[in-house]
Design a protein around this motif. Structure first.
Motif, mmCIF file in Angstrom:
data_model
loop_
_atom_site.group_PDB
_atom_site.id
_atom_site.type_symbol
_atom_site.label_atom_id
_atom_site.label_comp_id
_atom_site.label_asym_id
_atom_site.label_seq_id
_atom_site.Cartn_x
_atom_site.Cartn_y
_atom_site.Cartn_z
ATOM 1 N N ILE A 56 -20.547 -16.621 66.711
ATOM 2 C CA ILE A 56 -19.636 -16.796 67.848
ATOM 3 C C ILE A 56 -20.427 -17.219 69.083
ATOM 4 N N VAL A 57 -21.557 -16.550 69.331
ATOM 5 C CA VAL A 57 -22.397 -16.921 70.473
ATOM 6 C C VAL A 57 -22.859 -18.369 70.336
ATOM 7 N N ALA A 58 -23.288 -18.757 69.133
ATOM 8 C CA ALA A 58 -23.757 -20.132 68.920
ATOM 9 C C ALA A 58 -22.664 -21.142 69.242
ATOM 10 N N GLU A 59 -21.457 -20.896 68.771
ATOM 11 C CA GLU A 59 -20.354 -21.835 69.010
ATOM 12 C C GLU A 59 -19.960 -21.882 70.481
ATOM 13 N N LEU A 60 -19.845 -20.722 71.111
ATOM 14 C CA LEU A 60 -19.442 -20.707 72.517
ATOM 15 C C LEU A 60 -20.524 -21.286 73.415
ATOM 16 N N ALA A 61 -21.786 -21.020 73.096
ATOM 17 C CA ALA A 61 -22.886 -21.591 73.885
ATOM 18 C C ALA A 61 -22.942 -23.106 73.706
ATOM 19 N N ALA A 62 -22.757 -23.569 72.475
ATOM 20 C CA ALA A 62 -22.734 -25.017 72.237
ATOM 21 C C ALA A 62 -21.588 -25.670 73.003
ATOM 22 N N VAL A 70 -22.401 -28.541 83.990
ATOM 23 C CA VAL A 70 -22.391 -29.087 85.339
ATOM 24 C C VAL A 70 -23.851 -29.241 85.734
ATOM 25 N N ARG A 71 -24.216 -30.432 86.129
ATOM 26 C CA ARG A 71 -25.616 -30.713 86.465
ATOM 27 C C ARG A 71 -26.152 -29.681 87.459
ATOM 28 N N GLY A 72 -27.294 -29.101 87.110
ATOM 29 C CA GLY A 72 -27.939 -28.128 87.990
ATOM 30 C C GLY A 72 -27.386 -26.715 87.881
ATOM 31 N N ARG A 73 -26.419 -26.477 86.988
ATOM 32 C CA ARG A 73 -25.819 -25.151 86.853
ATOM 33 C C ARG A 73 -26.090 -24.612 85.454
ATOM 34 N N ASP A 74 -26.345 -23.325 85.360
ATOM 35 C CA ASP A 74 -26.574 -22.657 84.088
ATOM 36 C C ASP A 74 -25.260 -22.189 83.483
ATOM 37 N N PHE A 75 -25.343 -21.699 82.257
ATOM 38 C CA PHE A 75 -24.221 -20.955 81.694
ATOM 39 C C PHE A 75 -24.702 -19.520 81.503
ATOM 40 N N GLU A 76 -23.761 -18.608 81.355
ATOM 41 C CA GLU A 76 -24.113 -17.197 81.248
ATOM 42 C C GLU A 76 -23.624 -16.615 79.928
ATOM 43 N N LEU A 77 -24.497 -15.853 79.309
ATOM 44 C CA LEU A 77 -24.156 -15.077 78.119
ATOM 45 C C LEU A 77 -24.129 -13.617 78.527
ATOM 46 N N ARG A 78 -23.064 -12.917 78.155
ATOM 47 C CA ARG A 78 -22.965 -11.486 78.422
ATOM 48 C C ARG A 78 -22.485 -10.812 77.140
ATOM 49 N N SER A 91 -19.809 -17.956 79.896
ATOM 50 C CA SER A 91 -19.191 -18.548 81.081
ATOM 51 C C SER A 91 -19.928 -19.816 81.471
ATOM 52 N N ASP A 92 -19.165 -20.816 81.902
ATOM 53 C CA ASP A 92 -19.777 -22.029 82.435
ATOM 54 C C ASP A 92 -19.122 -22.357 83.763
ATOM 55 N N ALA A 93 -19.672 -23.343 84.453
ATOM 56 C CA ALA A 93 -19.229 -23.647 85.814
ATOM 57 C C ALA A 93 -18.308 -24.858 85.905
ATOM 58 N N LYS A 137 -14.917 -21.311 83.699
ATOM 59 C CA LYS A 137 -14.152 -20.503 82.747
ATOM 60 C C LYS A 137 -15.081 -19.577 82.001
ATOM 61 N N THR A 138 -14.489 -18.572 81.389
ATOM 62 C CA THR A 138 -15.195 -17.644 80.505
ATOM 63 C C THR A 138 -14.395 -17.567 79.220
ATOM 64 N N VAL A 139 -15.090 -17.675 78.093
ATOM 65 C CA VAL A 139 -14.460 -17.416 76.813
ATOM 66 C C VAL A 139 -14.978 -16.058 76.368
ATOM 67 N N ARG A 140 -14.039 -15.144 76.134
ATOM 68 C CA ARG A 140 -14.374 -13.771 75.754
ATOM 69 C C ARG A 140 -13.886 -13.537 74.331
ATOM 70 N N ALA A 141 -14.768 -12.985 73.510
ATOM 71 C CA ALA A 141 -14.417 -12.647 72.131
ATOM 72 C C ALA A 141 -14.910 -11.241 71.839
ATOM 73 N N GLU A 142 -14.230 -10.559 70.940
ATOM 74 C CA GLU A 142 -14.646 -9.218 70.538
ATOM 75 C C GLU A 142 -14.719 -9.132 69.028
ATOM 76 N N VAL A 143 -15.763 -8.461 68.560
ATOM 77 C CA VAL A 143 -15.964 -8.198 67.140
ATOM 78 C C VAL A 143 -15.987 -6.688 66.970
ATOM 79 N N ASP A 144 -15.094 -6.185 66.137
ATOM 80 C CA ASP A 144 -15.061 -4.748 65.861
ATOM 81 C C ASP A 144 -16.220 -4.371 64.951
ATOM 82 N N LEU A 145 -16.799 -3.207 65.207
ATOM 83 C CA LEU A 145 -17.871 -2.686 64.363
ATOM 84 C C LEU A 145 -17.271 -1.734 63.339
#
Length: 151
Positions: A56-62, A70-78, A91-93, A137-145
């Motif tokens: 999920i992280v790989a797909e959302l980060a890609a 956005v040029r000069g802006r990072d994305f965030e993983l939480r 999240s991206d800008a 925007k932020t894409v939020r996903a949850e995986v149950d343990l």
């Protein structure tokens, strides 16, 4: 007279947050960091939950790098370890177009070379959503343990 106290188990919320460059290298690093963080939290590499979160992280980060850059802006993983699961937020800008939510994802035609990332998120996540923020925007996903038996 005082009421008897009931002992309560402490609630620990663990959070990992990292800003990464909006490049293919940043997306690869996001997946590796997520797998290592889960392992540190006691969710070993190679388990179903660890593999699901890493994908999920790989797909959302890609997607953040490809469609949200956005040029000069990072994305965030939480990552947040919550009671019963792991919450993933990327999240991206980029303002403007947002990906479809869970009910808006449709399979691409068999000859399309892209468009399967959110289908994977939809299949692997127990819940997910798209949140608007300023900017981007932020894409939020949850995986149950899986539940572990109490000693």
């Amino acid at each position: 007279m005082t009421a008897p106290t009931t002992p309560q188990r402490p609630v620990t919320v663990r959070v990992f947050s990292q800003r990464l460059s909006a490049t293919p290298r940043g997306a690869r690093l996001a997946r590796r960091l997520a797998a290592h963080q889960l392992h540190d939290w006691g969710i070993p590499h190679g388990t179903d939950a660890s593999d699901a979160v890493a994908l999920i992280v790989a797909e959302l980060a890609a997607n953040a790098v490809t469609h949200g850059r956005v040029r000069g802006r990072d994305f965030e993983l939480r990552l947040t370890l919550v009671a019963g699961g792991v919450r993933i937020e990327v999240s991206d800008a980029r303002a403007g177009s947002h990906p479809p939510g869970p009910r808006g994802v449709h399979p691409p035609s068999p000859l399309d070379e892209s468009g399967r990332g959110l289908l994977l998120v939809d299949a692997l996540a127990d819940r997910w959503e798209v949140l608007r923020r300023q900017p981007g925007k932020t894409v939020r996903a949850e995986v149950d343990l899986p539940a572990t038996p109490s000693p």
